[in-house]
Design a protein around this motif. Structure first.
Motif, short mmCIF file in Angstrom:
data_model
loop_
_atom_site.label_atom_id
_atom_site.label_comp_id
_atom_site.label_asym_id
_atom_site.label_seq_id
_atom_site.Cartn_x
_atom_site.Cartn_y
_atom_site.Cartn_z
N ILE A 321 -9.80 -3.44 1.72
CA ILE A 321 -8.79 -3.55 0.66
C ILE A 321 -9.30 -4.58 -0.34
N ASP A 392 -2.42 -1.90 4.53
CA ASP A 392 -3.34 -0.81 4.88
C ASP A 392 -2.61 0.54 4.85
N TRP A 395 -1.97 1.57 1.28
CA TRP A 395 -3.23 2.01 0.66
C TRP A 395 -3.52 3.46 1.06
N ARG A 402 -10.46 1.89 -2.26
CA ARG A 402 -10.85 0.73 -1.44
C ARG A 402 -12.21 0.20 -1.90
#
Ligand code: PMP
Length: 409
Positions: A321, A392, A395, A402
């Protein structure tokens, strides 16, 4: 004209809708200990974990700060009753200024009602009163610095963010006999990276420039006794003025400058944002004083913040990330898209009870939108792990890119 008004009112409605829930959290956040707030929904309380507070060390909840404020209210009442020069100077203002001067190893310090007014008022005098002064200002300097320099009327050159070679190129091109002032931050508020202070101090020496260092996001958090990044590097003496806030690391409110006595006197005598406003309530000064004294004698909060920030850096790296800089506790998670950034913030709140404000233009450039994540000394390592897991998931869900990010400055 009608179209313009309609568009405006539509925009305002959307803005109001989007903001309501966040404002409510903001209002409630401070009422509960540590980094937890509650948000009322249909009469039920939902626990919210706050990840964007500037009360980085939790000093807004520190018992010594709260006790000092209560005592000062009992002794002096709620307000100061006037401006500093007309009846509004209290015992605590004077004690706090002495403490701040000693804290930074400077001859004198001057309190303002906020960090914003400290930068605005001090820079308008320091850059404005010496005829012919040229100011060299980092491209990412805070709005309060920009406004102070505007008010000074001084000639200004902008050097690329943290670009020492560019600063030197600009300064070398100017006449040697013109007074010069370099203005920068140590920890940058939105990117979380740290200025190359030693190199900039070296340029200042070689070209005879004065220096003004905003340590707003560093005081309390870094260096021996929390005196900031310049102190951590052992070069606080190389900076003419160190400026700080009492509203972040120290958990209360107010801003200040610390520097040579003659210069501080000049600011006291001419700075409009010092002269023409009511001084800080004595209880705020008393709370700030207790906060400074506490953090000068305790490393505990600093150590916890450092550990949490390092853990978060590692967990984000492991998950690819992207974040802008691993240099400080300001972890600017890079999204790079306005609508994705808003969504990420909304999903974190709705799905995980985590509050991080999306930072969009004009606070950052369009296309450089971030979640400005601020771990706190009050988070536990398990909170940090849960936070990284939640991020996470978001995302994944929103398919946000990423790695291959902008880190490196
Ligand atoms: N300088 C910087 C770098 C800041 O980020 C801020 C506020 N975020 C200020 C000054 C102003 O400080 P205060 O909030 O005390 O007005």
């Amino acid at each position: 004209m009608t179209l313009h008004v309609d568009l405006f009112s539509q925009e305002m409605k959307e803005f109001a809708h989007h903001k309501r829930q966040f404002l409510e959290i903001g209002r409630n956040a401070g009422r509960f200990p540590s980094a937890v707030a509650r948000q009322g929904h249909d009469g039920t309380d939902v626990e919210i974990s706050v990840w964007c507070s500037n009360d980085y060390l939790g000093m807004g909840q520190n018992p010594s700060v709260i006790e000092a404020m209560k005592e000062a209210i009992d002794a002096f009442g709620a307000g100061s009753g006037g401006s500093r020069n007309i009846g509004g100077t209290n015992h605590y203002h004077v004690l706090l200024e002495k403490e701040l001067a000693a804290f930074h190893g400077k001859e004198a310090a001057l309190l303002f009602s906020s960090g914003y007014t400290a930068n605005d008022g001090a820079l308008s005098v320091l850059a404005g009163r010496m005829p012919g002064t040229i100011v060299y200002s980092d491209a990412l300097n805070h709005a309060s610095i920009i406004d102070g320099l505007r008010h000074s009327g001084a000639q200004k050159r902008i050097f690329r963010h943290n670009d020492v070679a560019h600063l030197e190129e600009l300064i070398a091109a100017d006449p040697a006999d013109r007074p010069k002032l370099i203005v920068l931050e140590s920890v940058y508020s939105m990117s979380g990276d740290i200025a190359p202070l030693a190199e900039i101090a070296d340029i200042a020496k070689r070209y005879g420039a004065s220096t003004f260092l905003d340590e707003v996001h560093a005081v309390g958090m870094y260096g021996p006794e929390g005196a900031g990044i310049a102190a951590r590097e052992g070069i606080a003496d190389d900076f003419t003025v160190i400026m700080g806030t009492l509203a972040k690391g120290f958990g209360t409110a107010g801003g200040y400058i610390a520097g040579p006595a003659a210069l501080v006197d000049a600011v006291r005598s001419f700075s409009r944002s010092f002269i023409f406003t009511t001084s800080l309530p004595p209880a705020i000064a008393a709370g700030a004083l207790a906060g400074v004294r506490h953090l000068r004698s305790s490393d505990e909060e600093r150590d916890r913040l450092r550990d949490n920030a390092q853990l978060l850096h590692r967990l984000l790296d492991e998950r690819n990330i992207p974040f802008v800089s691993p240099m400080s506790h300001i972890v600017s998670v890079f999204v790079g898209d306005d609508s994705l950034c808003r969504k990420a913030s909304e999903f974190l709140l709705q799905r995980h009870g985590i509050y991080v404000q999306a930072i969009n233009a004009p606070s950052v450039k369009a296309g450089e939108e971030i979640l400005r994540v601020a771990p706190s000394a009050t988070h536990t390592s398990s909170d940090v792990e849960k936070f990284a897991e939640a991020l996470d998931g978001i995302w994944q869900e929103l398919d946000i890119p990423r790695t291959e990010h902008t880190r490196g400055n």
